[in-house]
Design an enzyme around this catalytic site. Structure first.
Site, PDB file in Angstrom:
ATOM      1  N   GLU A 492      15.708 -38.895  60.720  1.00 41.83           N
ATOM      2  CA  GLU A 492      14.695 -38.352  59.821  1.00 41.83           C
ATOM      3  C   GLU A 492      14.706 -36.829  59.891  1.00 41.83           C
ATOM      4  O   GLU A 492      15.005 -36.253  60.951  1.00 41.83           O
ATOM      5  CB  GLU A 492      13.314 -38.885  60.196  1.00 41.83           C
ATOM      6  CG  GLU A 492      13.206 -40.394  60.054  1.00 41.83           C
ATOM      7  CD  GLU A 492      11.823 -40.928  60.432  1.00 41.83           C
ATOM      8  OE1 GLU A 492      10.954 -40.122  60.821  1.00 41.83           O
ATOM      9  OE2 GLU A 492      11.611 -42.154  60.327  1.00 41.83           O
ATOM     10  N   HIS A 515       7.964 -41.771  56.309  1.00 45.50           N
ATOM     11  CA  HIS A 515       7.294 -42.069  57.589  1.00 45.50           C
ATOM     12  C   HIS A 515       5.792 -41.749  57.508  1.00 45.50           C
ATOM     13  O   HIS A 515       5.247 -41.017  58.325  1.00 45.50           O
ATOM     14  CB  HIS A 515       7.942 -41.283  58.729  1.00 45.50           C
ATOM     15  CG  HIS A 515       7.745 -41.934  60.068  1.00 45.50           C
ATOM     16  ND1 HIS A 515       8.691 -41.902  61.048  1.00 45.50           N
ATOM     17  CD2 HIS A 515       6.705 -42.637  60.591  1.00 45.50           C
ATOM     18  CE1 HIS A 515       8.258 -42.547  62.119  1.00 45.50           C
ATOM     19  NE2 HIS A 515       7.046 -42.999  61.857  1.00 45.50           N
TER      20      HIS A 515
END
Length: 632
Positions: A492, A515
């Protein structure tokens, strides 16, 4: 033998002993119903600031303020009541010190004794040690002026008063104003502490011998025992990844020294930043590795402002005596609501329909669009999130199945599956809610996708590494998976400024979210209040309740004692060695608490205040000791 030098502490009152300027508060009382209240209060504050910064003579400022106040004697009891509640926190904490050293504690103020002494006498300060101005009243008890013969009503009155007192020993001045610094400037004091707990004035701070954000710092600097074993302003806190402002506020109010960074940072940068940090606060992107911890010379606690802790090397933290805290329940509802909403969107094929509308395509059709009522939901991981999802989904009319490695009691009418294969072959919707342990890597891979039904909806709102992304992509492209929602990814971006790269971009009926399962204001507020509170409890009392890696121990508030906190490797004989060391130094134990886990033991010992300080050195030398600290 070295002779002990007497230390006299000369303390300012306004914005030092109390958190406010008393005349400002008196103005809010005397001008309560005055038509020019706002203008006059601003004028009082402006005049006060000019005097405190040395830009206006004190006598002139005093004259101006009293004229604006329009105050009477009857207002003083109200003022005293209000000021009693506004004593600075660190002075309240150190009431015992002030009483114990009453012979050498002085109040030196340009304020007025009529309201100062009733406040400070409760802290053991003697009336003869309170030096301040006095009011002049007319026949109707109006405050009309001050005693102009009092040396403290004059410019440079404080240095002159100190000279007149002829104090024996060292003189340490504590204050926030330029007139406090003048005592040192005129050579009448050994040291000037710029007290910044309530207000920080640049021209005062730059001239100080030492900047003191609290009385605790001053006592520590003088090696004198106060309410705290270590000043809170010396405890450095590093908060990363945009921790919610409520969490920042709680930490600031505790008096810690804070550095805030808006994004996650990589291993090398964190190794550099963490060297003198005592408390680290992160979310999900920052990796607290063994290498990072090797550079953490002072780290006592890590706060994960999220549910998971797989980004933290818990084993290494435990070995080094670093307590880790997270928020296991605080964002549960937010994740569950996202799962429900995405499930409905996918089963209705809404992502593609929404995209088509933005392209100007009107595709009104019921093809590939279904209700979730009556569908079978399979929950993999039946923890806090899985259970709540189970309850809400059942309330929407779904038939719930679940699988978990641990024995979990079913809620409502949910059905437990004996194997992952059994669940995957039965359900229409798969929702992953497993933890981040390494053994969960690719728990859903080719074999598991093969087990699933044609047209299944697949969702992962747990951890990025638990799904084989390449296999997921193949099954989306083949049409076996009719809809997909993914909130977590193996890799990420560190911040919003970095590009998101994924093989799943651009695929049909796929919802990709950054997220944000727990990213609601409610969840972030809950987390921001929960995690700092647990860390502060640990720092202040030794309580480890809700620690992820330490034995959980809830301790009583420390009462008139010292507390020894001993973290050690879980090996035989440590408690006996602690007890023998205490006995060797004739230390009376008032309470003792012990708890262990597989890795470490945690011993708390409350003792009488009077003890041989050599005992601390001996306790640190006990075989197996990881960390030792003293609270008082």
């Amino acid at each position: 033998m070295t002779e002990t030098v007497t230390k006299n502490f000369v303390i300012d009152f306004d914005s030092t002993f109390t958190s406010v300027e008393a005349l400002d508060v008196l103005g809010s009382i005397s001008l309560k119903d005055h038509p020019e209240k706002i203008e006059r209060l601003k004028k009082i504050a402006d005049v006060t600031d000019l005097a405190m910064s040395g830009e206006l003579s004190f006598r002139e400022s005093l004259n101006q303020r009293l004229q604006i106040l329009d105050a009477k004697k009857e207002h003083l009891p109200i003022l005293i009541t209000m000021l009693n509640k506004l004593v600075s926190k660190s002075f309240k904490r150190n009431k015992a010190f002030l009483k114990e050293h009453a012979d050498h504690v002085y109040i030196l103020s340009n304020g007025f004794k009529e309201f100062i002494f009733p406040i400070v006498e409760k802290y053991g300060i003697k009336e003869e040690n309170v030096h301040a101005n006095t009011f002049v009243f007319d026949d109707l008890d109006n405050i009309v002026g001050f005693d102009e013969d009092n040396i403290l009503s004059q410019s440079k009155g404080k240095p002159a008063k100190i000279e007149a007192l002829k104090l024996q020993g060292e003189i340490h001045v504590i204050g926030d104003g330029y007139n406090d610094y003048e005592i040192r400037k005129e050579g009448k004091a050994n040291r000037f502490y710029a007290f910044t707990e309530n207000v920080s004035r640049e021209n005062v701070v730059k001239n100080a011998d030492h900047v003191a954000p609290s009385l605790d710092e001053i006592l520590y600097h003088n090696k004198m025992e106060g309410a705290l074993s270590y000043p809170k302003n010396r405890i450095k806190v590093l908060l990363l990844e945009n921790i919610h402002e409520n969490g920042v506020k709680i930490v600031k109010e505790e008096g810690y020294q804070i550095e805030i960074y808006p994004a996650g940072i990589d291993e090398e940068e964190l190794c550099e930043k963490i060297k003198d940090v005592s408390i680290l606060g992160i979310r999900s992107k920052t990796m607290v590795t063994k290498k990072v911890l090797e550079h953490a010379n002072r780290l006592m606690a890590v706060g994960a402002f999220c549910i998971g802790t797989n980004q933290i090397d818990l084993t290494e933290c435990t070995k080094r005596g670093i307590a880790v805290f997270n928020a296991p329940f605080s964002n549960t509802r937010s994740v569950v609501e996202l799962a429900i909403s995405e499930m409905i969107m996918l089963i209705r094929n809404l992502p593609d329909k929404i995209f088509s509308m933005h392209q100007g395509k009107w595709d009104k059709s019921a093809k590939g669009s279904f209700e979730i009522r009556g569908k079978k939901l399979g929950i993999i991981g039946y923890g806090n999130i899985g259970k709540q999802l189970s309850v809400l989904a059942e309330g929407l009319g779904m038939n719930v199945y679940y699988y978990d490695l641990d024995e979990r009691l079913a809620l409502g009418n949910a059905t437990k599956c004996k194997s992952l294969k059994e669940l995957l072959t039965k359900v229409d919707v798969v929702s992953l809610h497993v933890d981040g342990r390494k053994s969960n890597a690719n728990v859903i891979g080719k074999k598991e996708f093969d087990y699933m039904k044609e047209g299944v909806v697949f969702m992962n709102l747990s951890r990025g590494h638990v799904v084989d992304i390449k296999e997921l992509k193949k099954n989306i492209e083949s049409g076996k998976i009719a809809g997909t929602a993914v909130d977590v990814f193996p890799e990420e971006p560190l911040s919003n400024a970095h590009e998101f790269v994924s093989e799943l971009r651009g695929l049909p009926n796929v919802i990709l979210t950054p997220h944000i399962g727990g990213s609601t204001l409610e969840a972030q507020e809950n987390i921001a209040e929960f995690v700092p509170t647990k860390i502060i409890d640990y720092i202040n009392t030794g309580t480890t309740t809700n620690s992820v890696n330490f034995p959980n121990l809830t301790l009583p508030i420390l009462q008139d004692a010292h507390r020894f906190i001993h973290v050690h490797h879980n090996q035989p004989g440590v408690l006996a060695n602690i007890t023998n060391t205490l006995a060797k130094h004739d230390i009376n134990v008032m309470g003792q608490y012990l708890k262990t886990n597989d890795t470490v033991g945690y011993v708390i010992t409350d003792i009488n205040k009077n003890y041989n300080k050599e005992a601390i050195s001996d306790l640190r030398k006990i075989n197996g000791t990881i960390k030792f600290r003293v609270l008082y």
